[in-house]
Design a protein around this motif. Sequence first.
Motif, PDB file in Angstrom:
ATOM      1  N   GLU A   5       0.785  -1.059  -0.030  1.00  0.00           N
ATOM      2  CA  GLU A   5       0.235   0.002  -0.108  1.00  0.00           C
ATOM      3  C   GLU A   5       0.724   1.275   0.070  1.00  0.00           C
ATOM      4  OE1 GLU A   5      -3.170   0.116   2.635  1.00  0.00           O
ATOM      5  OE2 GLU A   5      -3.376  -2.079   2.821  1.00  0.00           O
ATOM      6  N   THR A   6       2.086   1.223   0.762  1.00  0.00           N
ATOM      7  CA  THR A   6       2.839   2.475   0.543  1.00  0.00           C
ATOM      8  C   THR A   6       3.604   2.394  -0.718  1.00  0.00           C
ATOM      9  OG1 THR A   6       3.209   2.111   3.229  1.00  0.00           O
ATOM     10  CG2 THR A   6       4.631   3.582   1.813  1.00  0.00           C
ATOM     11  N   PRO A   7       3.545   3.637  -1.382  1.00  0.00           N
ATOM     12  CA  PRO A   7       4.047   3.736  -2.611  1.00  0.00           C
ATOM     13  C   PRO A   7       5.628   3.879  -2.594  1.00  0.00           C
ATOM     14  CG  PRO A   7       3.132   5.906  -1.977  1.00  0.00           C
ATOM     15  CD  PRO A   7       2.741   4.939  -0.920  1.00  0.00           C
ATOM     16  N   ILE A   8       6.139   3.344  -3.987  1.00  0.00           N
ATOM     17  CA  ILE A   8       7.331   3.603  -4.448  1.00  0.00           C
ATOM     18  C   ILE A   8       7.521   5.016  -4.908  1.00  0.00           C
ATOM     19  CG2 ILE A   8       9.357   2.880  -5.804  1.00  0.00           C
ATOM     20  CD1 ILE A   8       7.870   0.259  -5.802  1.00  0.00           C
ATOM     21  N   VAL A   9       8.596   5.742  -4.583  1.00  0.00           N
ATOM     22  CA  VAL A   9       8.902   7.083  -5.277  1.00  0.00           C
ATOM     23  C   VAL A   9      10.245   7.182  -6.123  1.00  0.00           C
ATOM     24  CG1 VAL A   9       9.546   9.613  -4.579  1.00  0.00           C
ATOM     25  CG2 VAL A   9       7.806   8.290  -3.082  1.00  0.00           C
ATOM     26  N   PHE A  10       9.741   7.712  -7.394  1.00  0.00           N
ATOM     27  CA  PHE A  10      10.861   7.643  -8.443  1.00  0.00           C
ATOM     28  C   PHE A  10      11.174   9.077  -8.526  1.00  0.00           C
ATOM     29  CE2 PHE A  10       8.467   3.669  -8.927  1.00  0.00           C
ATOM     30  CZ  PHE A  10       9.515   2.642  -9.483  1.00  0.00           C
ATOM     31  N   TYR A  11      12.605   9.453  -8.530  1.00  0.00           N
ATOM     32  CA  TYR A  11      12.956  10.462  -8.966  1.00  0.00           C
ATOM     33  C   TYR A  11      13.911  10.590 -10.056  1.00  0.00           C
ATOM     34  CZ  TYR A  11      15.042  15.238  -8.846  1.00  0.00           C
ATOM     35  OH  TYR A  11      15.804  16.532  -8.998  1.00  0.00           O
ATOM     36  N   GLY A  12      13.791  11.379 -11.083  1.00  0.00           N
ATOM     37  CA  GLY A  12      14.846  11.230 -12.323  1.00  0.00           C
ATOM     38  C   GLY A  12      14.534  12.163 -13.403  1.00  0.00           C
ATOM     39  N   SER A  13      15.076  11.632 -14.749  1.00  0.00           N
ATOM     40  CA  SER A  13      14.976  12.779 -15.667  1.00  0.00           C
ATOM     41  C   SER A  13      13.827  12.162 -16.576  1.00  0.00           C
ATOM     42  CB  SER A  13      16.595  12.278 -16.694  1.00  0.00           C
ATOM     43  OG  SER A  13      16.404  10.931 -17.060  1.00  0.00           O
ATOM     44  N   SER A  14      13.826  12.535 -17.645  1.00  0.00           N
ATOM     45  CA  SER A  14      12.750  12.246 -18.844  1.00  0.00           C
ATOM     46  C   SER A  14      12.707  10.672 -18.999  1.00  0.00           C
ATOM     47  CB  SER A  14      13.149  12.736 -20.174  1.00  0.00           C
ATOM     48  OG  SER A  14      14.451  12.203 -20.759  1.00  0.00           O
TER      49      SER A  14
ATOM     50  N   PRO B 260      17.664  21.469  -3.821  1.00  0.00           N
ATOM     51  CA  PRO B 260      17.200  21.001  -2.576  1.00  0.00           C
ATOM     52  C   PRO B 260      15.775  21.145  -1.965  1.00  0.00           C
ATOM     53  CG  PRO B 260      18.968  22.707  -2.960  1.00  0.00           C
ATOM     54  CD  PRO B 260      18.494  22.429  -4.178  1.00  0.00           C
ATOM     55  N   TRP B 261      14.909  22.045  -2.432  1.00  0.00           N
ATOM     56  CA  TRP B 261      13.568  22.168  -2.258  1.00  0.00           C
ATOM     57  C   TRP B 261      12.704  20.588  -2.779  1.00  0.00           C
ATOM     58  CZ3 TRP B 261      10.139  21.573  -6.314  1.00  0.00           C
ATOM     59  CH2 TRP B 261      10.922  21.897  -7.641  1.00  0.00           C
ATOM     60  N   MET B 262      13.280  20.043  -3.759  1.00  0.00           N
ATOM     61  CA  MET B 262      12.625  18.904  -4.131  1.00  0.00           C
ATOM     62  C   MET B 262      12.936  17.737  -3.181  1.00  0.00           C
ATOM     63  SD  MET B 262      10.639  17.114  -6.274  1.00  0.00           S
ATOM     64  CE  MET B 262      10.262  18.032  -7.511  1.00  0.00           C
ATOM     65  N   ALA B 263      14.262  17.903  -2.935  1.00  0.00           N
ATOM     66  CA  ALA B 263      14.450  16.771  -1.942  1.00  0.00           C
ATOM     67  C   ALA B 263      13.734  17.085  -0.525  1.00  0.00           C
ATOM     68  CB  ALA B 263      16.123  16.855  -1.327  1.00  0.00           C
ATOM     69  N   GLU B 264      13.398  18.100  -0.243  1.00  0.00           N
ATOM     70  CA  GLU B 264      12.612  18.437   1.110  1.00  0.00           C
ATOM     71  C   GLU B 264      11.189  17.999   0.876  1.00  0.00           C
ATOM     72  OE1 GLU B 264      12.080  19.406   4.852  1.00  0.00           O
ATOM     73  OE2 GLU B 264      13.885  19.674   3.891  1.00  0.00           O
ATOM     74  N   TYR B 265      10.660  18.260  -0.297  1.00  0.00           N
ATOM     75  CA  TYR B 265       9.422  17.856  -0.762  1.00  0.00           C
ATOM     76  C   TYR B 265       9.507  16.153  -0.626  1.00  0.00           C
ATOM     77  CZ  TYR B 265       5.446  16.483  -3.510  1.00  0.00           C
ATOM     78  OH  TYR B 265       4.106  15.835  -4.049  1.00  0.00           O
ATOM     79  N   ILE B 266      10.358  15.571  -1.158  1.00  0.00           N
ATOM     80  CA  ILE B 266      10.194  13.984  -1.369  1.00  0.00           C
ATOM     81  C   ILE B 266      10.353  13.514   0.081  1.00  0.00           C
ATOM     82  CG2 ILE B 266      11.595  12.001  -1.970  1.00  0.00           C
ATOM     83  CD1 ILE B 266      12.252  13.524  -4.725  1.00  0.00           C
TER      84      ILE B 266
ATOM     85  N   MET C 186       6.517   6.545   1.621  1.00  0.00           N
ATOM     86  CA  MET C 186       7.269   5.587   0.511  1.00  0.00           C
ATOM     87  C   MET C 186       7.835   4.472   1.320  1.00  0.00           C
ATOM     88  SD  MET C 186      10.165   8.335  -0.373  1.00  0.00           S
ATOM     89  CE  MET C 186      10.939   9.465   1.008  1.00  0.00           C
ATOM     90  N   SER C 187       7.665   3.550   0.315  1.00  0.00           N
ATOM     91  CA  SER C 187       8.266   2.104   0.971  1.00  0.00           C
ATOM     92  C   SER C 187       9.589   1.828   0.302  1.00  0.00           C
ATOM     93  CB  SER C 187       7.397   0.939   0.343  1.00  0.00           C
ATOM     94  OG  SER C 187       7.416   1.051  -1.016  1.00  0.00           O
ATOM     95  N   CYS C 188      10.036   2.674  -0.954  1.00  0.00           N
ATOM     96  CA  CYS C 188      11.158   2.631  -1.355  1.00  0.00           C
ATOM     97  C   CYS C 188      11.439   3.916  -2.143  1.00  0.00           C
ATOM     98  CB  CYS C 188      11.350   1.519  -2.152  1.00  0.00           C
ATOM     99  SG  CYS C 188      13.242   1.227  -3.178  1.00  0.00           S
ATOM    100  N   PHE C 189      12.883   4.499  -1.971  1.00  0.00           N
ATOM    101  CA  PHE C 189      12.982   5.466  -3.028  1.00  0.00           C
ATOM    102  C   PHE C 189      14.086   5.106  -4.108  1.00  0.00           C
ATOM    103  CE2 PHE C 189      15.877   9.716  -3.314  1.00  0.00           C
ATOM    104  CZ  PHE C 189      14.898  10.213  -4.524  1.00  0.00           C
ATOM    105  N   VAL C 190      13.584   5.256  -5.291  1.00  0.00           N
ATOM    106  CA  VAL C 190      14.437   5.058  -6.377  1.00  0.00           C
ATOM    107  C   VAL C 190      15.260   6.304  -6.763  1.00  0.00           C
ATOM    108  CG1 VAL C 190      14.597   4.067  -8.825  1.00  0.00           C
ATOM    109  CG2 VAL C 190      13.019   2.919  -6.958  1.00  0.00           C
ATOM    110  N   TYR C 191      16.537   6.352  -6.587  1.00  0.00           N
ATOM    111  CA  TYR C 191      17.118   7.440  -6.832  1.00  0.00           C
ATOM    112  C   TYR C 191      17.875   7.726  -8.270  1.00  0.00           C
ATOM    113  CZ  TYR C 191      20.092  11.709  -5.500  1.00  0.00           C
ATOM    114  OH  TYR C 191      20.697  13.124  -5.502  1.00  0.00           O
TER     115      TYR C 191
ATOM    116  N   THR D 120      19.463  14.655   2.528  1.00  0.00           N
ATOM    117  CA  THR D 120      18.065  15.391   3.142  1.00  0.00           C
ATOM    118  C   THR D 120      17.029  14.608   3.271  1.00  0.00           C
ATOM    119  OG1 THR D 120      18.712  17.385   1.984  1.00  0.00           O
ATOM    120  CG2 THR D 120      16.444  17.252   2.600  1.00  0.00           C
ATOM    121  N   ILE D 121      16.884  13.505   2.293  1.00  0.00           N
ATOM    122  CA  ILE D 121      15.656  12.626   2.352  1.00  0.00           C
ATOM    123  C   ILE D 121      15.926  11.630   3.598  1.00  0.00           C
ATOM    124  CG2 ILE D 121      14.686  10.745   1.239  1.00  0.00           C
ATOM    125  CD1 ILE D 121      14.989  12.283  -1.327  1.00  0.00           C
TER     126      ILE D 121
END
Length: 224
Positions: A90-99, A138-144, A149-154, A176-177
Amino acid sequence: MLVTDSEGYPHMAYSGYAGIDCYLGEGTDPEYLGTRWPPLGERLLESEFELPGTLSLVTLYLPLYTGVELLELGLEPGAALLAPTPYARETPIVFYGSSITQGGCASRSSNSYCALVSRWLDSGFYCLGFSGGAMGEPWMAEYISQLPMSCFVYDYDHNAPSPDYLRQTHRPFLQTILDKNPALPVIAMSRPYPNLPGTDSERREMIYLPIVLSYAVCIVSMYS
């Protein structure tokens, strides 16, 4: 469905750019029912998916690149619209990256790597992939750091304009995360180039370096 534009890209299938995918069923192996997209040069899609007429979970994947200005769903008389079945995770995975994280240049909206991984795991996800963005702000890291989240894909490497920029932003972003989520599983990836042009080996070494010694971070090289 009314999308915000119909321009498309010469290097990406329009079915991925502006299409909508439909799946039937729950779990890790739902049935793919098809893909629909507006006629080339037009913004409006009017289409139907044939459903079995029984209580079923229906999943729609919206376009990867164009925005959705309006989405309307039509139901037959007597049909009911209920809350969806919860994901196994139930807890989502969070992905952060490019196109690439955003979904470029997947042939269909459900074929972005974020959607594929989440479907294989029966998990919800947040896709924070930004075409031309994802600069380790930095503001995006603070938001994330405040997201459930169950896992963070960086997946941050590709859009950093230089090795120096990557050196200055990669570790502080993740720190930060992790400061707010010390037990969070993290997968950190390098950009997926099959060869190592120019300074790419230097960039990879920055990601290989221990991020934070007190945390367990899985490092994945996308180089061959």
